[in-house]
Design an enzyme around this catalytic site. Sequence first.
Site, mmCIF file in Angstrom:
data_model
loop_
_atom_site.group_PDB
_atom_site.id
_atom_site.type_symbol
_atom_site.label_atom_id
_atom_site.label_comp_id
_atom_site.label_asym_id
_atom_site.label_seq_id
_atom_site.Cartn_x
_atom_site.Cartn_y
_atom_site.Cartn_z
ATOM 1 N N CYS A 79 0.843 -1.204 0.000
ATOM 2 C CA CYS A 79 0.000 0.000 0.000
ATOM 3 C C CYS A 79 0.879 1.256 0.000
ATOM 4 O O CYS A 79 1.499 1.589 1.020
ATOM 5 C CB CYS A 79 -0.926 -0.016 1.211
ATOM 6 N N CYS A 82 -0.115 3.985 2.494
ATOM 7 C CA CYS A 82 0.272 3.581 3.846
ATOM 8 C C CYS A 82 1.713 3.991 4.136
ATOM 9 O O CYS A 82 2.039 4.404 5.256
ATOM 10 C CB CYS A 82 0.130 2.067 4.020
#
Length: 325
Positions: A79, A82
């Site tokens: 991700c 993230c």
Amino acid sequence: MQPRNMSMSGVVDLAAVKAAQEAKAKAEQARAEAARQGGGGAVSPADLVIDVDEAGFERDVLQRSTEVPVVIDFWAEWCQPCKQLSPVLERLAVEYDGRFLLAKIDVDANQLLMQQFGVQGIPAVFAVVAGQALPLFQGAAGEAQIRQTLDQLVQVAEQRFGLTGLTVDPDAEPGGGDRAAQDVPAGPYDALLEAAVRALDSGDLSGAVQAYRNVLADDPGNPEATLGLAQAELLQRVQGLDPVRVRKDAAEKPQDVEAQIVAADLDLVGGHVEDAFGRLIETVGRTAGDDRETVRVRLLKLFEVVGAEDPRVIAARRALARALF
């Protein structure tokens, strides 16, 4: 271990009541014991960011949330957003100096936790305060927004739950604060209280009521047992009720004391605290004699469930006094 007593409707609900009352006492007990043993109960800055998995969730998140707000960062290696958000949260965890603990959960390795929290996409950030889950934000967020959210979180945790956070010492050995807290001796009724909590979690309300009464038989002033009993008895009262019928009766029969009392119980279980209090205070105002006393006593019982220091209880007590006098 899946999270227990999670509520996505907000940080204050029935399951939080007991935890909120015991959180401050447990934190103060841990600090006092650590100080007695020669330590300050302080943690290292390295202890403010932890990796959490399903096996350690109850210990590392639920239990810790009774002494400090725990912010959960759901992330994954693949991700990209993230990878931008996580370093900001980690830096702020250190900057906030123990006012919250950051728990990082890898969703690929902990699918059950992801499902339990209802995470639909990552990054996703939640908080757990006194055992209760509260969604904070999902997706990309600017640092100013994150700071504002964290400021609100730590304010709620301190004002409503008495959670003042952790003491941080740059010279403390990593993990030292955790060991100090774990060394706190068990209280004389911890086994009985834990049995009551297990009974509540399993839906055995009669067993929970009896367990709390067993504690109160020996220690009538035990605050955790008093609150737990009030909660368990409330859940017993609403078990099996038809909410639609109860609310219809209350609306059609404003003079019916029992109808208003039952509806107030449902209001409180549903998290509508002010509605529950307001309903009974209005009923007190339009009744007299034994009926008024019956309503007043039930309202005091509901105050016990929420907790004497809750601002909504304080406001309702003033309103009750006006209705009575």
